[in-house]
Design an enzyme around this catalytic site. Structure first.
Site, PDB file in Angstrom:
ATOM      1  N   GLU A 220       0.871  -1.188   0.000  1.00 29.11           N
ATOM      2  CA  GLU A 220       0.000   0.000   0.000  1.00 29.11           C
ATOM      3  C   GLU A 220       0.903   1.232   0.000  1.00 29.11           C
ATOM      4  O   GLU A 220       1.216   1.752  -1.038  1.00 29.11           O
ATOM      5  CB  GLU A 220      -0.948  -0.013   1.200  1.00 29.11           C
ATOM      6  CG  GLU A 220      -1.922  -1.191   1.137  1.00 29.11           C
ATOM      7  CD  GLU A 220      -3.269  -0.915   1.770  1.00 29.11           C
ATOM      8  OE1 GLU A 220      -3.823   0.168   1.579  1.00 29.11           O
ATOM      9  OE2 GLU A 220      -3.764  -1.824   2.461  1.00 29.11           O
TER      10      GLU A 220
ATOM     11  N   GLU B 251      -1.505  -0.596  13.465  1.00 25.98           N
ATOM     12  CA  GLU B 251      -2.758  -0.418  12.726  1.00 25.98           C
ATOM     13  C   GLU B 251      -3.939  -0.924  13.559  1.00 25.98           C
ATOM     14  O   GLU B 251      -4.965  -0.263  13.667  1.00 25.98           O
ATOM     15  CB  GLU B 251      -2.673  -1.207  11.415  1.00 25.98           C
ATOM     16  CG  GLU B 251      -3.940  -1.168  10.587  1.00 25.98           C
ATOM     17  CD  GLU B 251      -3.764  -1.829   9.238  1.00 25.98           C
ATOM     18  OE1 GLU B 251      -2.921  -2.745   9.129  1.00 25.98           O
ATOM     19  OE2 GLU B 251      -4.466  -1.447   8.296  1.00 25.98           O
TER      20      GLU B 251
HETATM   21  C1  BGC Z   1      -5.351   1.120   4.808  1.00 19.92           C
HETATM   22  C2  BGC Z   1      -6.035   2.012   5.806  1.00 19.92           C
HETATM   23  C3  BGC Z   1      -7.054   2.743   4.994  1.00 19.92           C
HETATM   24  C4  BGC Z   1      -8.054   1.696   4.637  1.00 19.92           C
HETATM   25  C5  BGC Z   1      -9.347   2.124   4.063  1.00 19.92           C
HETATM   26  C6  BGC Z   1      -6.351   0.088   4.424  1.00 19.92           C
HETATM   27  O1  BGC Z   1      -5.893  -0.914   3.648  1.00 19.92           O
HETATM   28  O2  BGC Z   1      -4.160   0.608   5.256  1.00 19.92           O
HETATM   29  O3  BGC Z   1      -5.276   2.667   6.686  1.00 19.92           O
HETATM   30  O4  BGC Z   1      -7.569   3.893   5.516  1.00 19.92           O
HETATM   31  O5  BGC Z   1      -7.479   0.673   3.880  1.00 19.92           O
HETATM   32  O6  BGC Z   1     -10.247   1.671   4.922  1.00 19.92           O
END
Ligand code: BGC
Length: 747
Positions: A339, A629
């Site tokens: 990501e 997270e």
């Molecule tokens: C990210 C989050 C992001 C989310 C959307 C994830 O995969 O790492 O931090 O805001 O997707 O819900």
């Protein structure tokens, strides 16, 4: 950049390898000034006579490359000899390499390209421009493979061969001078331990989760290899664990020349605390030759905090490292898995705290520019900016798209830059107009695709979706964004009567649809809106959640006489949950504020000091060096949360430091005189912190608060810069207006 410069590419497909564009520069005349401007689609490094120029890395940074790309300027005046060669090395980077979890490359362009112009000013007053064109030579490089996610291979035994003359590339993107900060190298961390794991692997621990790369200084037989993988954590048995990187390989391979080599990636970076040495030329690891280098945007530190509680100090350390790790040119969710994207929700959640810790005005000037560029003609703002997903798209979600109003307003409060607010006023307005137009109800946002109270603990704890009704969250943020737009308009002297009327209607509609008898309703019907192609059928749709109560209270969607009961209900739910929150990305940032604003500062502190999952200190007591997270990324039994969504370097929950600075320490900028020109000083001390010593370097000088307990008395030392007015309120109710100076109180 001069119009003489042309975009150039290699004449053939070089895959993931980095290529070098080269031009000899000969001159007999005396040079008084030499200035290089350069950019790339890909990530580039400029070299003069083989030596890297400039302090930046990972240039040109990441912008909405479909529209604009930055160029950097370097002063080469003192470096040119008259007989020189200039090289621009380019790797795939964000523009050409893999981006997104869908694993697609070439999002912006199918091969790397460079553009550069060297302007020479001679002593005789004449000028010459040496610019990229079809005469530049293209060579292979020692970087035989590179990718942001997958890592880099540097083979110093690979022959450097000519690929031929550069080809002109058909690229029309606008070139802009650098608007953001440089991306630069920072701390150099030595290994704290070399571990032989139970599996028999060799793992080096740097003691700190971070973003950057590991540098090796080594002299080893020609052709011998160092193969490095990265990880943030070890598993409960002490083995290397990187499954949470998903498809991002994070693999660096270095092939030794036989001489004194220095290896590190040039066009890639990793997020890690540990490295596993799969191959290494010697039996013993030479720790002296290994350093982890932190890489992030060059931001000036402005906020400092220390208190008498070591766990809270560690939490702040984790917040700072989370910010360093994820403020690498754009605000990202995480720095390690596939990501590392500009998720707008994470950004809005953390930006207020981010602007206390560091001077992020320039950083946000650049990124908000891209948010505005990528806003759809209807006003929609996607979940990710810069956009870079093929096929898959990030939702236009409440609390994510609202970054369009929240971030400009918070950056204005921190720095008082009216011009920036004015620049983004149209974006704020378009977002609110979008909310007004979307969905089947004029004054509510019903239906649509949202991330909800992402990662909240009141949904299925093994899933990412919280229980709070999406329609409630979306409509609450509709009201909130409208209120921020009105404030911005008032600052800018605009007629906001139309939006005041809209706000009144949205608030009224919210209360009618989601509340009864001053409380949120328990559940709601699911609204499917065909136009929005809603995908939330199976999600929970509760109204009576901690997050719903937090939003109603914090966004002022209740009447004054309803507050006490709503706050009491919130506290009851927290107590019923063992004095713990259930909130996710949406509710958590406001939770402690709502408690302390409504007479429950003691409960806010209870949550702050809570160590059981979910809590801020849970990760601290489990050895975290950055913010996780998931509240419970590592569960009590030592197992990991699902590998598909388990980063250990996600700053969002670090937003709690906005409450610690603003309420516990008591320093808050006022809305009518931003940039701390007038500041509210209202500390709410708690004995368990012992003391706090904190300062914020503002545009108007340094504001400092030091309070400490002696027995049951709290002593305050408060420093207010010259020219600043502070409105002091102490817990006893004592209040005073303070001007520049140092003050002492005790009560
Ligand atoms: C990210 C989050 C992001 C989310 C959307 C994830 O995969 O790492 O931090 O805001 O997707 O819900």
């Amino acid at each position: 950049m001069t119009i003489l410069a042309k975009w150039i590419s290699a004449p053939l497909d070089t895959g993931s390898a980095a290529v070098t564009f080269r031009r000899d520069v000969h001159t007999e005349k005396k040079i008084t000034k030499a200035e290089l401007c350069a950019s790339a689609l890909g990530v580039y490094a400029a070299f003069l006579n083989g030596a890297r120029v400039g302090k930046g890395v990972l240039a040109p940074g990441w912008t909405s490359y479909n529209t604009r790309v930055q160029y950097q300027t370097y002063d080469l005046t003192d470096l040119l000899t008259g007989d020189d060669h200039l090289e621009i090395g380019v790797g795939p980077g964000w523009a050409v390499g893999f981006m997104g979890w869908g694993h697609v490359n070439h999002y912006y362009h199918d091969k790397v390209a460079a553009i550069a112009a060297l302007t020479l000013t001679y002593a005789d007053g004449t000028r010459e421009v040496i610019a990229t064109d079809g005469d530049w030579e293209v060579y292979t490089s020692h970087v035989t493979s590179s990718d942001i996610y997958h890592g880099e291979t540097v083979d110093l035994t690979a022959p450097i061969t000519s690929i031929g003359k550069a080809e002109l590339a058909d690229i029309t993107v606008e070139l802009i001078p650098q608007v953001g900060e440089w991306i630069t190298e920072h701390e150099r961390l030595a290994p704290i331990e070399v571990i032989r794991t139970p599996k028999g692997e060799t793992v080096v621990d740097f003691g700190q989760n971070m973003t950057g790369y590991v540098e090796f200084r080594i002299k080893a037989p020609r052709g011998s290899r160092i193969v490095v993988h990265h990880a943030e954590v070890l598993d409960r048995d002490g083995n290397f664990y990187n499954e949470n990187y998903r498809k991002a390989r994070n693999e660096n391979i270095f092939v030794c020349s036989g001489g004194d080599d220095v290896f590190k990636p040039t066009y890639s970076f990793q997020g890690f605390r540990y490295i596993r040495l799969e191959e290494y030329p010697f039996d013993t690891v030479d720790v002296e030759g290994i350093r982890a280098i932190a890489v992030h945007s060059e931001l000036r530190r402005t906020g400092r905090f220390v208190c008498g509680n070591e766990k809270i100090n560690q939490l702040y350390h984790n917040v700072i490292w989370g910010q360093k790790s994820n403020y690498l040119d754009i605000p990202t969710d995480c720095p390690q898995r596939d990501e590392r994207l500009g998720w707008t929700g994470d950004t809005q959640v953390f930006c207020r705290t981010g602007a206390i810790n560091y001077d992020v005005e320039k950083f946000f000037t650049k990124w908000l520019g891209d948010v505005a560029i990528e806003q759809s003609p209807e006003g929609a703002v996607a979940g990710i900016v810069p956009h870079c997903l093929k096929g898959e798209n990030a939702y236009v979600s409440a609390a994510w798209g609202d970054v369009a109003c929240i971030a400009p307003w918070q950056i204005y409060l921190a720095y008082g830059n009216k011009a920036l607010l004015s620049e983004h006023f149209p974006m704020m307005k378009k977002w609110v107009d979008y909310l007004h137009s979307v969905g089947p109800e004029e004054f509510l946002w019903l239906g649509g695709n949202h991330y909800g109270d992402w990662l909240a603990m009141d949904g299925d704890p093994e899933k990412c979706y919280g229980a709070t009704a999406y329609d409630l969250i979306a409509s609450a943020f509709f009201a909130y964004s409208t209120s921020l737009l009105i404030k911005a308009g008032e600052v800018l002297g605009k007629d906001m009567s139309e939006y005041r009327a809209l706000y009144t209607n949205v608030r009224k509609a919210f209360r009618a649809y989601f509340m009864e008898n001053g409380m949120p309703k328990e559940t709601f019907p699911f609204v499917f809106d065909e136009k929005q192609n809603s995908r939330q059928e199976n999600r929970q749709r509760l109204g009576m959640t901690q997050t719903a109560l937090v939003l109603i209270l914090h966004f002022d969607l209740c009447e004054a006489n309803e507050r006490a009961a709503l706050a009491a209900k919130l506290v009851e739910m927290i107590r019923e949950n063992g004095m713990r929150m259930t909130t996710g990305f949406v509710g958590t940032p406001y939770l402690l504020h709502v408690l302390s604003d409504n007479g429950y500062t003691d409960v806010a502190y209870e949550l702050l000091f809570q160590e059981k999952n979910p809590s801020w200190l849970y990760s601290v007591t489990h050895g975290a060096t950055t913010i996780w997270e998931h509240w419970n990324g590592i569960r009590e039994d030592g197992t990991f949360w699902d590998k598909t969504m388990n980063s250990f370097n996600h700053y969002a929950y670090g937003a709690v430091f906005d409450w610690i600075f603003g309420v516990a320490c008591g320093i808050t900028p006022t809305e009518h005189a931003p940039a701390y020109r007038e500041v509210a000083i209202a500390p709410k001390p708690d004995k368990r912190l012992g003391f706090v010593d904190t300062s914020i370097d503002t545009r108007n000088g340094t504001v400092r608060m030091h309070w400490y307990y002696k027995e049951n008395t709290v002593y305050y030392e408060i420093e207010i810069p010259e020219g600043v007015t502070a409105y002091l309120t102490l817990p006893s109710g004592y209040s005073a207006d303070l001007t520049g100076g140092c003050y002492h109180f005790a009560e």
